[in-house]
Enzyme design. Sequence first.
Site, PDB file in Angstrom:
ATOM      1  N   GLY A  48      12.326  -1.954 -13.276  1.00 28.68           N
ATOM      2  CA  GLY A  48      11.801  -2.917 -12.295  1.00 28.68           C
ATOM      3  C   GLY A  48      11.622  -4.270 -12.956  1.00 28.68           C
ATOM      4  O   GLY A  48      10.602  -4.939 -12.784  1.00 28.68           O
ATOM      5  N   TYR A 234      -5.046   0.706   1.405  1.00 28.59           N
ATOM      6  CA  TYR A 234      -4.362   0.930   0.127  1.00 28.59           C
ATOM      7  C   TYR A 234      -4.819   2.226  -0.542  1.00 28.59           C
ATOM      8  O   TYR A 234      -4.199   3.266  -0.350  1.00 28.59           O
ATOM      9  CB  TYR A 234      -4.534  -0.291  -0.804  1.00 28.59           C
ATOM     10  CG  TYR A 234      -3.452  -0.302  -1.872  1.00 28.59           C
ATOM     11  CD1 TYR A 234      -2.356  -1.145  -1.792  1.00 28.59           C
ATOM     12  CD2 TYR A 234      -3.504   0.601  -2.934  1.00 28.59           C
ATOM     13  CE1 TYR A 234      -1.348  -1.101  -2.746  1.00 28.59           C
ATOM     14  CE2 TYR A 234      -2.500   0.655  -3.884  1.00 28.59           C
ATOM     15  CZ  TYR A 234      -1.431  -0.203  -3.789  1.00 28.59           C
ATOM     16  OH  TYR A 234      -0.434  -0.144  -4.722  1.00 28.59           O
TER      17      TYR A 234
END
Length: 396
Positions: A48, A234
């Site tokens: 990433g 979240y």
Amino acid sequence: MIIKPRIRGIICTTAHPAGCAAHVGQQIDHVKSAGPIDAGVGNALILGCSGGYGLASRIVAAYGCGAKTLGVSFERPPADKRTATAGWYNNIAFEEASNTAGLTAQTLDGDAFSDQMKADVIRTLKADTGKIDLLVYSLASPVRADPKTGVVHRSAIKPLKPLSIKTINVDRGEVSQVDLEPASAEEVAATVAVMGGEDWQMWIDELKKADLLAPGFRTIAYTYLGSELTWPIYWGGTLGKAKEDLDRAAREIGDQLSDLAGSARVVSLKAVVSQASSAIPVVPLYISLLFSVMKKAGLHEDIISHIYRLFATQLAQGAQLRLDDADRIRMDDVELSDAIQSEVKRRWPLVNTENIAELGDLAGYHEDFLKIFGFGLKGVDYEAEQDPTLGRAIAD
Ligand code: NAD
């Protein structure tokens, strides 16, 4: 072509090559001026690597620690009349700067979840780099094809209970109440399959089998815990379930690394504007308030300064680790401090479309969002013609 931002909802469909290079350059300059870090990282693999926290980790590993870096990302090259994604330009800018600075940098673009990419990385490490001291797992993706079963999992960013909560349409600056349906059991499982720890474990399994982990090898994966304001969407939602699975994976990987005297840790980072975070409802409103409060307190950190602090205070030799009761490294200490959270929480019930500019830092949010795509960087001539291919041959 002259490239301007073209924003569609939560994404910008164009990216500016010179602007992305300037953004990478600014982050490199930040690390160079902050000074070297003795973290014992000679070779680092960053999964990433092309944007957000992964790109910053690669820059700190290279320019702070002097590491050779191998990066993996999933970016789209330019096509006829269409720019590449920002990460494609970032990777090239990083490699060019690193080659000039004499720092070895290689990037592989493709699906990190696949067996093929794992084999390609192993081949590259064996041929060029050798054993790695650090693996940073910083993937953020909405979809993962399981390499063993071929099943394509799609994550769902949802609460676990029906939720009515404040959010913002960042484009229009409109604050409103949104009703969110809870995730089904299948959606929770799919989100865990995409953003949980299984793929991180697969990487470690393969790299260990290939004898590519150096003695004392460390691996870190990034999480977000947040406060009561973001928990319903979240930590208390599907993403939190996936991140809990990352905690499980860290424990299992840690056991697996004991013969190398290695370690695996989840690191809880602060909220920042990234392609991934802008896709989560509620979070842009929270970030906008948070930025305003942290900037006013003189405590704001951008992505690169946050990751520099991670390496300098938590990954450096002899560092005193700031761990929580789940053994995670906590970098969100400033964001979650009472002083900051009490003020964000005071503003939360008050904020509306009329006063968002006063109570929040929507301008700062927009600025950071555009920077991700290479727009709004000082010293870049946005009226100048750009070659979106950067002179490279592009397949059809
Ligand atoms: P980002 O969207 O900026 O970057 C994601 C990266 O993953 C890019 O390099 C992209 O190319 C790569 N990627 C996505 N799918 C891939 C695939 N299939 N194969 C290879 N590469 C792939 O994301 P970010 O915000 O930097 O998030 C990185 C990590 O940090 C995530 O785990 C996220 O949960 C965590 N985190 C983010 C925040 C935040 O506020 N942004 C806060 C705390 C933790």
